[in-house]
Design a protein around this motif. Sequence first.
Motif, PDB file in Angstrom:
ATOM      1  N   GLY A   1      -3.843  -2.054  -5.364  1.00 58.23           N
ATOM      2  CA  GLY A   1      -5.126  -2.532  -3.996  1.00 58.23           C
ATOM      3  C   GLY A   1      -5.534  -4.187  -4.290  1.00 58.23           C
ATOM      4  N   PHE A   2      -6.141  -3.871  -6.114  1.00 55.17           N
ATOM      5  CA  PHE A   2      -7.024  -5.632  -6.437  1.00 55.17           C
ATOM      6  C   PHE A   2      -5.940  -6.658  -5.925  1.00 55.17           C
ATOM      7  N   GLU A   3      -4.465  -6.137  -6.402  1.00 55.07           N
ATOM      8  CA  GLU A   3      -3.577  -7.335  -6.383  1.00 55.07           C
ATOM      9  C   GLU A   3      -3.320  -7.571  -4.864  1.00 55.07           C
ATOM     10  N   VAL A   4      -3.707  -6.752  -3.888  1.00 56.90           N
ATOM     11  CA  VAL A   4      -3.634  -7.580  -2.234  1.00 56.90           C
ATOM     12  C   VAL A   4      -4.257  -8.392  -2.209  1.00 56.90           C
ATOM     13  N   LEU A   5      -6.186  -7.888  -2.473  1.00 55.28           N
ATOM     14  CA  LEU A   5      -6.613  -8.584  -2.988  1.00 55.28           C
ATOM     15  C   LEU A   5      -6.823  -9.272  -3.036  1.00 55.28           C
ATOM     16  N   ARG A   6      -5.974  -9.918  -4.087  1.00 56.11           N
ATOM     17  CA  ARG A   6      -6.336 -11.120  -5.014  1.00 56.11           C
ATOM     18  C   ARG A   6      -5.099 -12.646  -3.790  1.00 56.11           C
ATOM     19  N   GLU A   7      -3.526 -11.578  -3.797  1.00 60.51           N
ATOM     20  CA  GLU A   7      -3.171 -12.529  -3.200  1.00 60.51           C
ATOM     21  C   GLU A   7      -3.846 -13.286  -1.654  1.00 60.51           C
ATOM     22  N   THR A   8      -4.355 -12.125  -0.991  1.00 60.67           N
ATOM     23  CA  THR A   8      -4.753 -12.719  -0.068  1.00 60.67           C
ATOM     24  C   THR A   8      -5.863 -13.401   0.154  1.00 60.67           C
ATOM     25  N   VAL A   9      -6.724 -13.743  -0.866  1.00 62.88           N
ATOM     26  CA  VAL A   9      -7.911 -14.505  -1.502  1.00 62.88           C
ATOM     27  C   VAL A   9      -7.282 -15.580  -1.698  1.00 62.88           C
ATOM     28  N   LEU A  10      -6.327 -15.684  -2.172  1.00 60.28           N
ATOM     29  CA  LEU A  10      -5.618 -17.227  -2.222  1.00 60.28           C
ATOM     30  C   LEU A  10      -4.836 -17.372  -1.653  1.00 60.28           C
TER      31      LEU A  10
ATOM     32  N   THR B   1      -9.651   4.248  -0.605  1.00 61.96           N
ATOM     33  CA  THR B   1      -9.083   5.980  -1.165  1.00 61.96           C
ATOM     34  C   THR B   1      -8.496   5.762  -2.726  1.00 61.96           C
ATOM     35  N   ALA B   2      -9.095   4.806  -3.202  1.00 61.78           N
ATOM     36  CA  ALA B   2      -8.436   5.032  -4.960  1.00 61.78           C
ATOM     37  C   ALA B   2      -9.846   5.721  -5.232  1.00 61.78           C
ATOM     38  N   TYR B   3     -10.700   5.429  -4.750  1.00 55.98           N
ATOM     39  CA  TYR B   3     -12.037   5.342  -4.729  1.00 55.98           C
ATOM     40  C   TYR B   3     -12.844   6.726  -5.481  1.00 55.98           C
ATOM     41  N   ASP B   4     -12.486   7.506  -3.748  1.00 54.72           N
ATOM     42  CA  ASP B   4     -12.178   8.528  -3.421  1.00 54.72           C
ATOM     43  C   ASP B   4     -11.446   9.800  -4.407  1.00 54.72           C
ATOM     44  N   ILE B   5     -10.673   9.327  -4.185  1.00 57.41           N
ATOM     45  CA  ILE B   5      -9.421   9.971  -5.364  1.00 57.41           C
ATOM     46  C   ILE B   5     -10.101  10.140  -6.527  1.00 57.41           C
ATOM     47  N   PHE B   6     -10.516   9.262  -7.221  1.00 57.33           N
ATOM     48  CA  PHE B   6     -11.301   8.954  -8.318  1.00 57.33           C
ATOM     49  C   PHE B   6     -12.331   9.446  -9.301  1.00 57.33           C
ATOM     50  N   LYS B   7     -13.309   9.319  -7.824  1.00 55.42           N
ATOM     51  CA  LYS B   7     -14.475  10.409  -7.805  1.00 55.42           C
ATOM     52  C   LYS B   7     -14.139  11.384  -7.642  1.00 55.42           C
TER      53      LYS B   7
ATOM     54  N   ASN C   1       0.613  -1.057  -0.131  1.00 54.33           N
ATOM     55  CA  ASN C   1       0.121   0.224   0.231  1.00 54.33           C
ATOM     56  C   ASN C   1       1.159   1.271  -0.089  1.00 54.33           C
ATOM     57  N   ASN C   2       1.570   1.746   0.750  1.00 54.03           N
ATOM     58  CA  ASN C   2       2.959   2.470   0.872  1.00 54.03           C
ATOM     59  C   ASN C   2       3.750   2.481  -0.606  1.00 54.03           C
TER      60      ASN C   2
ATOM     61  N   MET D   1      -7.444  -8.705   8.346  1.00 46.40           N
ATOM     62  CA  MET D   1      -6.971  -7.525   8.096  1.00 46.40           C
ATOM     63  C   MET D   1      -6.233  -6.622   6.820  1.00 46.40           C
ATOM     64  N   ALA D   2      -5.585  -7.988   5.940  1.00 42.85           N
ATOM     65  CA  ALA D   2      -4.998  -8.389   4.993  1.00 42.85           C
ATOM     66  C   ALA D   2      -5.924  -7.434   4.000  1.00 42.85           C
ATOM     67  N   LEU D   3      -7.219  -8.009   4.508  1.00 38.65           N
ATOM     68  CA  LEU D   3      -8.636  -7.926   3.500  1.00 38.65           C
ATOM     69  C   LEU D   3      -8.624  -6.414   3.594  1.00 38.65           C
ATOM     70  N   LEU D   4      -8.800  -6.147   5.314  1.00 37.13           N
ATOM     71  CA  LEU D   4      -8.877  -4.896   5.605  1.00 37.13           C
ATOM     72  C   LEU D   4      -8.979  -3.845   4.615  1.00 37.13           C
ATOM     73  N   ILE D   5      -7.366  -3.746   4.882  1.00 39.42           N
ATOM     74  CA  ILE D   5      -6.296  -3.205   4.391  1.00 39.42           C
ATOM     75  C   ILE D   5      -6.429  -1.921   3.281  1.00 39.42           C
ATOM     76  N   ALA D   6      -6.494  -3.973   1.855  1.00 42.32           N
ATOM     77  CA  ALA D   6      -7.195  -3.848   0.813  1.00 42.32           C
ATOM     78  C   ALA D   6      -8.338  -2.976   0.238  1.00 42.32           C
ATOM     79  N   GLY D   7      -9.428  -3.238   1.142  1.00 42.09           N
ATOM     80  CA  GLY D   7      -9.949  -2.162   1.556  1.00 42.09           C
ATOM     81  C   GLY D   7      -9.940  -0.827   1.315  1.00 42.09           C
ATOM     82  N   PHE D   8      -9.214  -0.177   1.884  1.00 40.80           N
ATOM     83  CA  PHE D   8      -9.002   0.816   2.492  1.00 40.80           C
ATOM     84  C   PHE D   8      -8.069   1.126   0.969  1.00 40.80           C
ATOM     85  N   ILE D   9      -7.775   0.526   0.714  1.00 39.02           N
ATOM     86  CA  ILE D   9      -6.822   0.917  -0.842  1.00 39.02           C
ATOM     87  C   ILE D   9      -7.754   1.806  -1.456  1.00 39.02           C
TER      88      ILE D   9
END
Length: 406
Positions: free
Chosen positions: A97-106, A196-202, A48-49, A185-193
Amino acid sequence: MQNTRSNNLKLAEKGVWVSIFAYIIISVGQITLAQLTHSASLKANGFNNLTDILGNIAILIGLRIARIPADNDHVYGHWKIESIASLVSSFIMFFVGFEVLRETVLNIITEKEETIDPIGALVAVISALVMLAVFFYTNRLAKATQSHALLAASKDNLSDALTSVGTAVAILAAVIHWSWLDKAMALLIAGFILKTAYDIFKDSVFSLSDGFDETLVEQYTQAITRAPKVKHVKLVRGRTYGSNIFLDVVVEMSPDLSVFESHAATEYIEKLLIDQFDVYDVDVHVEPATLPENEHYASRALELLAKEEKLLNGSDLADLLTPNFQEIAENGALLTREMKLQASSNLSVLTESNFAIQAYHAQQVSKKTFILTYDYLEQQKRIRVTSIWRRNDEWLCLYRQLTPHL
């Protein structure tokens, strides 16, 4: 104004550089220790950082280009590059964010379990404190410079601080064999990413598509309505270029105003919006207002008769006489506005019953000029009155002549 905005963007770059240096140190440290301590949440936070480094570089480039002065191809300047930079930053954050989410789900599906070292919690807490300090600095600087891009970066700083706290909690929970919480928490962090990306995009898309806050439009409209000479605010249309607000305003004013008066009124509106609301550029267009007199020709003569009766009674003279008013009295003396007001203040106000108006006639010589003639009786003495009334926003008496009727 141009120099001030450019200097603000230059100052905002300092905040971006601080974020970049902080993210480089934290992301390298977190990813390295995540490999050694086998912490999924710490690794997710490190990535994320890492995305924030790329996002801040995009914002830094955008701030540099946005400071380029206007030219023939960019008459409004290059301010929108700031919003484009924020948009690019959001795309990078979406990807990671999607990459972190994918790896965590796997990892959850494969039920991969690894021993987690509690030292990762200490690293996460230190990261949270660092990012919280960076947030306070960049947020304060973003408000001072009015940089939307830096403000978006500061929100990301706060998000990183919160996710680091969550990472520390997850690692400590995993140490006591609650490893599921680490993945959660990894899923939650992916959600935060992603959030935040959605808010900036919007916000970026809203600005780039010329979206504008209706609440601000209402505030501008109320302020313009109270401006001198304005009869009606027909349109207020705004758009943003970076953090700069550009407004198109259409107002209705009296058609009897001169070009000089209308221009002075528009300059007042422009200065009002710039000084009170920090608007960057205002374009004011004037249209003629539909005055009640234009719609009621038959009643105009009666309206002016009522005003003449007030003059005869010596009431409301200050509101009825033009600054250059003149009157030739029945004895031939020339009275100015000041002399008329002084004479009225020294005499008791007469009542309408003292006068009997006869032979009243109103002649319209132009859209904003009337000549009135009539006789009135005062103590068995007949006096002929000729007066000229002119409309300049309001109907005012310009000239009167009183002649004894033979």
